[in-house]
Design a protein around this motif. Structure first.
Motif, mmCIF file in Angstrom:
data_model
loop_
_atom_site.group_PDB
_atom_site.id
_atom_site.type_symbol
_atom_site.label_atom_id
_atom_site.label_comp_id
_atom_site.label_asym_id
_atom_site.label_seq_id
_atom_site.Cartn_x
_atom_site.Cartn_y
_atom_site.Cartn_z
ATOM 1 N N ALA A 386 33.364 -19.567 25.736
ATOM 2 C CA ALA A 386 31.968 -19.364 26.117
ATOM 3 C C ALA A 386 31.686 -20.000 27.483
ATOM 4 N N GLN A 387 32.236 -21.200 27.675
ATOM 5 C CA GLN A 387 31.991 -21.881 28.946
ATOM 6 C C GLN A 387 32.641 -21.124 30.109
ATOM 7 N N ALA A 388 33.834 -20.620 29.878
ATOM 8 C CA ALA A 388 34.531 -19.874 30.931
ATOM 9 C C ALA A 388 33.758 -18.607 31.282
ATOM 10 N N GLU A 389 33.117 -18.018 30.306
ATOM 11 C CA GLU A 389 32.312 -16.823 30.586
ATOM 12 C C GLU A 389 31.102 -17.201 31.420
ATOM 13 N N GLU A 390 30.501 -18.337 31.052
ATOM 14 C CA GLU A 390 29.327 -18.793 31.778
ATOM 15 C C GLU A 390 29.668 -19.129 33.235
ATOM 16 N N GLU A 391 30.842 -19.690 33.447
ATOM 17 C CA GLU A 391 31.243 -20.071 34.806
ATOM 18 C C GLU A 391 31.789 -18.907 35.618
ATOM 19 N N GLY A 392 31.858 -17.736 35.012
ATOM 20 C CA GLY A 392 32.356 -16.565 35.731
ATOM 21 C C GLY A 392 33.871 -16.462 35.785
ATOM 22 N N LEU A 393 34.569 -17.351 35.072
ATOM 23 C CA LEU A 393 36.039 -17.320 35.095
ATOM 24 C C LEU A 393 36.568 -16.091 34.372
ATOM 25 N N ALA A 394 35.896 -15.755 33.264
ATOM 26 C CA ALA A 394 36.361 -14.610 32.473
ATOM 27 C C ALA A 394 36.419 -13.367 33.344
ATOM 28 N N GLN A 395 35.392 -13.206 34.170
ATOM 29 C CA GLN A 395 35.337 -12.016 35.021
ATOM 30 C C GLN A 395 36.473 -12.010 36.039
ATOM 31 N N ILE A 396 36.797 -13.186 36.554
ATOM 32 C CA ILE A 396 37.922 -13.268 37.510
ATOM 33 C C ILE A 396 39.224 -12.817 36.832
ATOM 34 N N PHE A 397 39.432 -13.294 35.605
ATOM 35 C CA PHE A 397 40.642 -12.895 34.860
ATOM 36 C C PHE A 397 40.652 -11.391 34.610
ATOM 37 N N LEU A 398 39.512 -10.881 34.159
ATOM 38 C CA LEU A 398 39.438 -9.449 33.849
ATOM 39 C C LEU A 398 39.654 -8.614 35.117
ATOM 40 N N ASP A 399 39.023 -9.021 36.209
ATOM 41 C CA ASP A 399 39.170 -8.281 37.469
ATOM 42 C C ASP A 399 40.623 -8.299 37.955
ATOM 43 N N ALA A 400 41.302 -9.412 37.680
ATOM 44 C CA ALA A 400 42.696 -9.514 38.129
ATOM 45 C C ALA A 400 43.628 -8.678 37.259
ATOM 46 N N GLY A 401 43.155 -8.316 36.067
ATOM 47 C CA GLY A 401 43.984 -7.491 35.183
ATOM 48 C C GLY A 401 44.487 -8.224 33.957
ATOM 49 N N PHE A 402 43.969 -9.425 33.699
ATOM 50 C CA PHE A 402 44.339 -10.179 32.499
ATOM 51 C C PHE A 402 43.563 -9.673 31.283
ATOM 52 N N GLU A 403 44.143 -9.851 30.118
ATOM 53 C CA GLU A 403 43.375 -9.668 28.882
ATOM 54 C C GLU A 403 42.621 -10.959 28.621
ATOM 55 N N TRP A 404 41.429 -10.847 28.117
ATOM 56 C CA TRP A 404 40.571 -12.010 27.856
ATOM 57 C C TRP A 404 40.367 -12.100 26.340
ATOM 58 N N ARG A 405 41.066 -13.068 25.721
ATOM 59 C CA ARG A 405 41.167 -13.091 24.271
ATOM 60 C C ARG A 405 40.218 -14.073 23.580
ATOM 61 N N LEU A 406 40.221 -13.995 22.263
ATOM 62 C CA LEU A 406 39.519 -14.980 21.432
ATOM 63 C C LEU A 406 40.463 -16.158 21.170
ATOM 64 N N ALA A 407 39.894 -17.266 20.657
ATOM 65 C CA ALA A 407 40.649 -18.517 20.566
ATOM 66 C C ALA A 407 41.688 -18.555 19.439
ATOM 67 N N GLY A 408 42.809 -19.195 19.721
ATOM 68 C CA GLY A 408 43.855 -19.396 18.717
ATOM 69 C C GLY A 408 45.148 -19.814 19.389
ATOM 70 N N CYS A 409 46.187 -20.002 18.595
ATOM 71 C CA CYS A 409 47.484 -20.421 19.138
ATOM 72 C C CYS A 409 48.201 -19.261 19.825
ATOM 73 N N SER A 410 48.029 -18.085 19.243
ATOM 74 C CA SER A 410 48.503 -16.860 19.871
ATOM 75 C C SER A 410 49.978 -16.914 20.257
ATOM 76 N N MET A 411 50.271 -16.547 21.497
ATOM 77 C CA MET A 411 51.659 -16.391 21.901
ATOM 78 C C MET A 411 52.383 -17.722 22.151
ATOM 79 N N CYS A 412 51.721 -18.833 21.869
ATOM 80 C CA CYS A 412 52.439 -20.100 21.949
ATOM 81 C C CYS A 412 53.564 -20.122 20.924
#
Ligand code: SF4
Lengths: 472, 201
Positions: A386-412
């Motif tokens: 939520a904080q990253a979205e508020e700071e506009g970081l999410a948009q930078i990731f999305l614009d660069a071509g990253f997937e923007w996921r929900l929280a978890g351990c995931s690919m670790c």
């Protein structure tokens, strides 16, 4: 009283009972629980008719198995056995009355990110979890370590742990870090120096100017990988930064209780002249941005180096190094920066906090990831997201071509659907590069968030400092 | 917990350093809510091809070692995660003792809770045992917890160290939780004291 280390002090304040042979019963202030290592422990309680002794000190959150795709509310995104584990945690948390952050809660996330974020982790506490990266919480000057499932059951039933005291190990990082070098590089540099067994039998205290200069997020990154160095726990003495981080958190003390806590926390440091059984010192200026080339976290090299040969090693490591080279598909002598990357993973309890996302976004701003690259950011918690979205970081990731996921351990550790295919090569901000860690046959290179972002742009392992000079 | 007193059995040589918990039991098998049945997937990715057929070169697939009860390994055995699935898988396969120059801390502890005896030996002893174990089925190694010795098939005996409390629990198959429960009054009084000293906890 004798001069004591920080570890000695926390230990002394938690001894419930000491047997003649030195075996202690240690009181546990916070017990964190996740879905993978707990079901058999709760089952054990049920079978013996025992209850959870201190449910108010026990915090549960599912993180390892949960899908991180946006459609995860749909139960079908989980495999049958994952769903059973998550449901078992759900049931156990409710039945035994634990603090619980279910998947649907915005506060859900990786247990080691949620604990500090919610103010459960505080200086001077003992913190355990059925998870080796519990070491993370040591960043607050709390004695925190992983335990097995039998011990989880023991803590649930008795709020104590049977322990023998470890030895004291001081790791000092002097001076300041150079540009492009981060907390991740510090912790990898230490493992490169000591090896993965170098810390076995010890609790590490990280100190020195470079550690003091780190934010709380950076300190958590450093302590997180104490376990990769074999240590039982990593510790950093609390200071004003620690107190400022804790203040106002939902479960941190308030008012007069805060003042009392603060007075105690200020006594939590290693006394002048206290004894350490082992000491290493690394100059902060000497640490370069690092990556791993092999399948053990000790296989670290500066990004400017070349892939080693098995014959560069000694003893049992020769065979292990050859196995690593074969597994990783690398030829001795090739430049690390010539290693092509298929996938970039930014996340985990090592580097899934807001500051990590900021560091990666700073590199990615206005850039695109390499064609054909698979890249994902998995925030460490719903609140980080939520904080990253508020700071506009999410948009930078999305614009660069990253997937923007929900929280978890995931690919670790790839227990959820996020996995590498055989032979697929990943630049990952997580903590383990073991064979198959991110999926059978998958190849992992560990590095910092900024370095991961750089690799996403260029398509190969990249010295972040070369991108920095470009932008200046 | 099953008691451990003395064991004579086939030992499998695994001369690798840093055998980690992901090798011992890969994470796809952690999605169980039981302790049993994990032996079938012990060392899964080293033991089986993707199609499920056995990898012949892997030691536990060789006829001499299919019923191994002891593993001789390199440095830092069991490093990695805290998963107790690792000792559960070893036990379920039939491994009751692991001998190495060093072990990761959490794994070492987890073994004792599950009736497995991890033994730390110096490099030269591990080398000797490794050589002995390479002779396969005919070379049976004896691990004697009571006398704290490991004996090779030709009678060479080596002493080892073990924590007295852990030894006691393992030899008698004791459950830690019941032992600790006997100290409930100590825990009560600790909690009472802590509540005044550090009420915010
Ligand atoms: S993010 Fe990775 S290392 Fe951290 S708790 Fe999850 S699986 Fe373990």
């Amino acid at each position: 009283m004798n001069a004591r280390t920080l570890y000695d002090k926390i230990w002394d304040d938690h001894v419930v009972d000491q047997a003649e042979d030195g075996t202690c019963l240690l009181y546990i202030d916070r017990h964190l629980v996740h879905e993978v290592t707990s079901p058999q422990a709760f089952e054990g309680l049920r079978m013996t008719g025992r209850r959870v002794r201190a449910p108010e000190k026990t915090i549960a959150v599912p993180d390892h198995n949960v899908p991180t795709t946006l459609d995860r509310a749909n139960a079908k995104t989980m495999t049958e056995d994952s769903r059973i584990q998550v449901e078992a945690l759900d049931m156990n948390a409710r039945e035994f009355g634990l603090h619980y952050y279910p998947v649907s809660d915005v506060r859900q996330g990786i247990v080691h990110i949620v604990g500090p974020e919610q103010g459960w982790t505080l200086p001077g506490m003992t913190v355990v979890c059925g998870d080796s990266h519990t070491a993370t919480h040591g960043a607050f000057g709390s004695l925190a370590h992983g335990i097995g499932t039998s011990e989880v059951e023991h803590v649930l039933a008795t709020q104590t742990l049977i322990q023998r005291k470890a030895k004291n190990f001081k790791v000092e990082i002097t001076g300041s870090l150079m540009p492009g070098v981060t907390a991740k590089d510090i912790t990898m540099a230490v493992i490169g120096e000591t090896g993965t067994a170098g810390g076995t039998g010890y609790v590490i205290e990280y100190c020195g100017q470079a550690i003091r200069e780190l934010s709380m997020e950076g300190r958590m990154t450093v302590c997180n990988m104490a376990i990769e160095g074999g240590a039982r726990a990593g510790l950093i003495a609390p200071d004003e930064k620690t107190f400022a981080y804790c203040m106002g958190r939902p479960h941190a003390p308030k008012g007069a209780a805060w003042e009392a806590a603060l007075a105690y926390w200020k006594t939590l440091f290693t006394d002048e002249g206290a004894h350490f059984d082992k000491v290493i010192t690394i100059r902060g200026e000497d640490i370069a941005p690092l990556v791993t080339w092999g399948t053990s976290p000790e296989d670290v090299l500066p990004i400017t180096a070349t892939v080693p040969a098995a014959s560069d090693f000694k003893g049992g490591k020769v065979e292990a190094a050859q196995r690593s080279l074969d597994y990783m598909g690398l030829t001795p002598g090739m430049k690390l920066t010539d290693i092509k990357i298929d996938t970039v993973f930014i996340g985990s309890c090592t580097n899934g906090r807001i500051e990590d996302l900021r560091a990666a976004a700073a590199v990615l701003k206005g850039k695109k990831i390499k064609d054909g690259m698979r890249a994902m950011v998995v925030p460490g918690s719903g609140l980080v997201r939520a904080q990253a979205e508020e700071e506009g970081l999410a948009q930078i990731f999305l614009d660069a071509g990253f997937e923007w996921r929900l929280a978890g351990c995931s690919m670790c550790l790839a227990m959820n659907p996020d996995q590498l295919a055989p032979g697929e090569r990943c630049a990952a901000t997580s903590n383990r590069n073991f064979e198959g860690r991110q999926g059978r046959g998958g190849r992992t290179h560990l590095l910092s968030p900024a370095m991961a972002a750089a690799a996403a742009i260029t398509g190969h392992l990249t010295d972040i400092r070369t991108l920095m000079t470009e932008t200046v | 917990m099953e008691k451990f007193t003395k064991l004579t059995g086939v030992a499998a040589p695994m001369p690798l350093v840093n055998i980690d918990t992901d090798m011992i039991i890969p994470k796809q098998f952690l999605k169980t809510i039981k302790r049993s049945g994990l032996g079938a997937n012990l060392f899964d990715e080293m033991r089986f091809n993707l199609d499920g057929t056995e990898i012949d070169s892997f030691v536990l697939n060789q006829p001499a070692y299919r019923k191994a009860e002891i593993i001789i390994a390199g440095d830092n055995f069991g490093c990695g995660s805290s998963r107790e699935h690792a000792p559960w898988a070893l036990l379920d396969f039939g491994i009751r003792s692991v001998i190495a120059t060093s072990f990761a801390d959490i794994f070492y502890n987890n073994c004792f809770k599950n009736g497995i005896l991890p033994i730390v030996m110096p490099q030269d002893v591990v080398d000797t045992l490794m050589e002995d174990s390479r002779r396969g089925e005919n070379a049976r190694i004896t691990v004697d917890l009571e006398n704290q010795t490991v004996t090779t098939s030709d009678g060479q005996s080596f002493p080892f160290e073990v924590d007295a409390f852990k030894k006691h629990c393992l030899m008698n198959g004791l459950d830690d939780i019941s032992l600790t429960m006997e100290k409930a009054t100590n825990i009560d009084s600790y909690e009472a004291k802590a509540a005044t000293l550090r009420p915010w906890v």
